[in-house]
Design an enzyme around this catalytic site. Structure first.
Site, PDB file in Angstrom:
ATOM      1  N   GLY A 107     -71.780  95.213  17.873  1.00  0.00           N
ATOM      2  CA  GLY A 107     -71.181  96.158  18.819  1.00  0.00           C
ATOM      3  C   GLY A 107     -69.729  95.826  19.097  1.00  0.00           C
ATOM      4  N   GLY A 145     -66.290  98.522  24.202  1.00  0.00           N
ATOM      5  CA  GLY A 145     -66.795  97.905  25.429  1.00  0.00           C
ATOM      6  C   GLY A 145     -66.786  96.391  25.435  1.00  0.00           C
ATOM      7  N   ASP A 175     -70.683  96.644  13.367  1.00  0.00           N
ATOM      8  CA  ASP A 175     -70.780  97.898  14.130  1.00  0.00           C
ATOM      9  C   ASP A 175     -71.044  99.031  13.137  1.00  0.00           C
ATOM     10  OD1 ASP A 175     -70.397 100.021  16.151  1.00  0.00           O
ATOM     11  OD2 ASP A 175     -69.384  98.469  17.325  1.00  0.00           O
ATOM     12  N   ASP A 180     -75.848 100.123  10.167  1.00  0.00           N
ATOM     13  CA  ASP A 180     -76.639 100.736  11.233  1.00  0.00           C
ATOM     14  C   ASP A 180     -77.778  99.794  11.611  1.00  0.00           C
ATOM     15  OD1 ASP A 180     -78.196 102.206  12.919  1.00  0.00           O
ATOM     16  OD2 ASP A 180     -78.464 103.921  11.563  1.00  0.00           O
ATOM     17  N   GLY A 187     -75.759  98.346  21.298  1.00  0.00           N
ATOM     18  CA  GLY A 187     -76.856  98.963  22.035  1.00  0.00           C
ATOM     19  C   GLY A 187     -76.529 100.388  22.419  1.00  0.00           C
ATOM     20  N   SER A 210     -80.092  93.408  30.405  1.00  0.00           N
ATOM     21  CA  SER A 210     -79.467  94.313  31.392  1.00  0.00           C
ATOM     22  C   SER A 210     -80.148  94.098  32.736  1.00  0.00           C
ATOM     23  CB  SER A 210     -79.670  95.762  30.929  1.00  0.00           C
ATOM     24  OG  SER A 210     -79.547  96.657  32.015  1.00  0.00           O
ATOM     25  N   TYR A 262     -84.921 102.583  28.029  1.00  0.00           N
ATOM     26  CA  TYR A 262     -83.788 101.649  28.112  1.00  0.00           C
ATOM     27  C   TYR A 262     -84.184 100.314  28.781  1.00  0.00           C
ATOM     28  CZ  TYR A 262     -79.224  99.636  28.950  1.00  0.00           C
ATOM     29  OH  TYR A 262     -78.170  98.760  28.990  1.00  0.00           O
ATOM     30  N   LYS A 273     -84.661  96.415  27.035  1.00  0.00           N
ATOM     31  CA  LYS A 273     -83.879  95.272  27.523  1.00  0.00           C
ATOM     32  C   LYS A 273     -84.776  94.176  28.119  1.00  0.00           C
ATOM     33  CE  LYS A 273     -79.784  96.752  26.402  1.00  0.00           C
ATOM     34  NZ  LYS A 273     -78.928  95.987  25.494  1.00  0.00           N
TER      35      LYS A 273
HETATM   36  P1  NAD Z   1     -70.417 100.508  24.285  1.00  0.00           P
HETATM   37  O1  NAD Z   1     -71.078 101.824  24.059  1.00  0.00           O
HETATM   38  O2  NAD Z   1     -69.015 100.500  24.782  1.00  0.00           O
HETATM   39  O3  NAD Z   1     -70.494  99.645  22.942  1.00  0.00           O
HETATM   40  C1  NAD Z   1     -71.685  99.555  22.213  1.00  0.00           C
HETATM   41  C2  NAD Z   1     -71.358  99.323  20.751  1.00  0.00           C
HETATM   42  O4  NAD Z   1     -72.595  99.258  20.032  1.00  0.00           O
HETATM   43  C3  NAD Z   1     -70.529 100.462  20.110  1.00  0.00           C
HETATM   44  O5  NAD Z   1     -69.397  99.940  19.437  1.00  0.00           O
HETATM   45  C4  NAD Z   1     -71.498 101.114  19.163  1.00  0.00           C
HETATM   46  O6  NAD Z   1     -70.906 101.698  18.013  1.00  0.00           O
HETATM   47  C5  NAD Z   1     -72.413  99.941  18.805  1.00  0.00           C
HETATM   48  N1  NAD Z   1     -73.682 100.432  18.268  1.00  0.00           N
HETATM   49  C6  NAD Z   1     -74.487 101.385  18.829  1.00  0.00           C
HETATM   50  N2  NAD Z   1     -75.495 101.669  17.995  1.00  0.00           N
HETATM   51  C7  NAD Z   1     -75.341 100.890  16.887  1.00  0.00           C
HETATM   52  C8  NAD Z   1     -76.063 100.759  15.688  1.00  0.00           C
HETATM   53  N3  NAD Z   1     -77.139 101.514  15.414  1.00  0.00           N
HETATM   54  N4  NAD Z   1     -75.615  99.862  14.777  1.00  0.00           N
HETATM   55  C9  NAD Z   1     -74.485  99.131  14.997  1.00  0.00           C
HETATM   56  N5  NAD Z   1     -73.763  99.228  16.141  1.00  0.00           N
HETATM   57  C10 NAD Z   1     -74.176 100.113  17.063  1.00  0.00           C
HETATM   58  O7  NAD Z   1     -71.385  99.715  25.271  1.00  0.00           O
HETATM   59  P2  NAD Z   1     -71.161  98.527  26.334  1.00  0.00           P
HETATM   60  O8  NAD Z   1     -71.174  99.114  27.672  1.00  0.00           O
HETATM   61  O9  NAD Z   1     -70.079  97.608  25.911  1.00  0.00           O
HETATM   62  O10 NAD Z   1     -72.574  97.797  26.193  1.00  0.00           O
HETATM   63  C11 NAD Z   1     -72.809  96.715  25.338  1.00  0.00           C
HETATM   64  C12 NAD Z   1     -74.227  96.227  25.564  1.00  0.00           C
HETATM   65  O11 NAD Z   1     -74.388  95.847  26.927  1.00  0.00           O
HETATM   66  C13 NAD Z   1     -75.295  97.283  25.277  1.00  0.00           C
HETATM   67  O12 NAD Z   1     -76.395  96.656  24.670  1.00  0.00           O
HETATM   68  C14 NAD Z   1     -75.674  97.780  26.656  1.00  0.00           C
HETATM   69  O13 NAD Z   1     -76.998  98.246  26.712  1.00  0.00           O
HETATM   70  C15 NAD Z   1     -75.507  96.530  27.491  1.00  0.00           C
HETATM   71  N6  NAD Z   1     -75.269  96.793  28.907  1.00  0.00           N
HETATM   72  C16 NAD Z   1     -74.224  97.558  29.314  1.00  0.00           C
HETATM   73  C17 NAD Z   1     -74.017  97.778  30.671  1.00  0.00           C
HETATM   74  C18 NAD Z   1     -72.838  98.563  31.190  1.00  0.00           C
HETATM   75  O14 NAD Z   1     -72.803  98.874  32.390  1.00  0.00           O
HETATM   76  N7  NAD Z   1     -71.843  98.897  30.379  1.00  0.00           N
HETATM   77  C19 NAD Z   1     -74.909  97.212  31.592  1.00  0.00           C
HETATM   78  C20 NAD Z   1     -75.980  96.447  31.137  1.00  0.00           C
HETATM   79  C21 NAD Z   1     -76.153  96.225  29.796  1.00  0.00           C
END
Ligand code: NAD
Length: 262
Positions: free
Chosen positions: A9, A13, A33, A42, A72, A116, A154, A158
């Site tokens: 990822g 983010g 990614d 993927d 994710g 999460s 979701y 997690k």
């Molecule tokens: P984001 O959407 O900004 O980044 C997620 C990245 O995962 C993206 O670059 C996306 O392309 C990649 N991704 C998605 N599906 C994929 C796949 N099939 N194969 C390869 N890459 C893939 O998200 P974020 O907010 O930075 O979250 C990162 C992680 O933290 C996630 O697992 C999310 O569930 C978890 N999380 C986020 C939050 C929040 O508030 N942002 C809170 C708790 C947990």
């Protein structure tokens, strides 16, 4: 000391913040990614995971010092429940299992899986999906995921990641091979994922009414800093922990839920 770190990822983010932070500290980062990364794959398919493992093996030269699994999907309606199961859970644990032999050859190796605080702050996490994930039957878990829908999937995916980490961390394959395995449970962190949730007509209103005792949401670099510590030399005694970084939300909602005795 420069380390070789795999970050899934890495394109957005908290994954992007982690990659940036580690590269600024002179570590070599292999990002995985969907597109635009060192390894484009993927993680929601078995074939994509295998491609990611094979390509990472080539780029790393045969050993990895750390892995952090930020890739994710959120629980928005645009995703199927089965997609969340395959990306969030199997895209984490099958990838980690496949990379483990490379990590075992690393220096002071460390792995951080991403959970999460929805695991504890979302009422009624469907445990039948958690159990199906942990049973390792992706097709069965995907069927349950589709029947539940993404919103309920979701926190289940997690929760399953957190339990997988805690079950595996103390085993001969992980701690016994010198690898520390931990999980981080972020709360609301300002990323494109959170912003997309905020814009959603169904759950958007809940995003900013979620109680965060410190008075603001997290910043991606704060989570990157935590991960940098967990894979670094000062965290070698931390193993099998699920670390909440959520501005106090979990403590506010469930102060006495832990610790609990056996
Ligand atoms: P984001 O959407 O900004 O980044 C997620 C990245 O995962 C993206 O670059 C996306 O392309 C990649 N991704 C998605 N599906 C994929 C796949 N099939 N194969 C390869 N890459 C893939 O998200 P974020 O907010 O930075 O979250 C990162 C992680 O933290 C996630 O697992 C999310 O569930 C978890 N999380 C986020 C939050 C929040 O508030 N942002 C809170 C708790 C947990």
């Amino acid at each position: 000391m420069s380390r070789t770190v795999v970050v899934t990822g890495s394109g957005s983010g908290m994954g992007a913040a982690t990659k940036r932070r580690l590269e600024n500290a002179d570590h070599k980062v292999i990002g995985i990614d969907i597109r635009g990364a060192e390894v484009n794959a993927d993680l929601g398919t078995a074939q994509g995971r295998q491609e990611a493992i094979d390509r990472t093996a080539e780029l790393s030269g045969g050993s990895i010092d750390a892995v952090v699994t930020w890739a994710g999907l959120s629980g928005l309606d645009k995703y199927a429940g089965s997609q969340l199961v395959s990306v969030n859970y199997f895209g984490t644990v099958d990838l980690l299992a496949g990379l483990r032999p490379l990590v075992a050859k690393g220096d002071d190796p460390a792995v951080v899986g991403i959970s999460s605080n929805s695991t504890t702050c979302f009422p009624g996490v469907p445990m039948e999906l958690v159990d199906a994930c942990l049973d390792g039957d992706e097709e069965a878990a995907r069927d349950i995921g589709d029947s539940l829908g993404p919103l309920h999937c979701y926190p289940a995916t997690k929760t399953a990641v957190a339990r997988w980490v805690r079950r595996n961390a103390p085993t001969p394959e992980w701690a016994g091979a010198g690898i520390t395995l931990n999980a981080v449970a972020p709360g609301a962190v300002e990323t494109p994922l959170l912003e997309a949730s905020r814009q959603d007509p169904v759950i958007g209103g809940a995003v900013d009414s979620f109680p965060v005792p410190i008075g603001r949401n997290g910043r991606p670099d704060e989570l990157a800093a935590l991960v940098e510590f967990l894979i670094g030399p000062d965290a070698r005694f931390i193993c099998g922990s699920l670390i909440f970084a959520d501005g106090g939300t979990d403590a506010l909602l469930r102060a006495d839920a832990q610790p609990t005795s056996m």
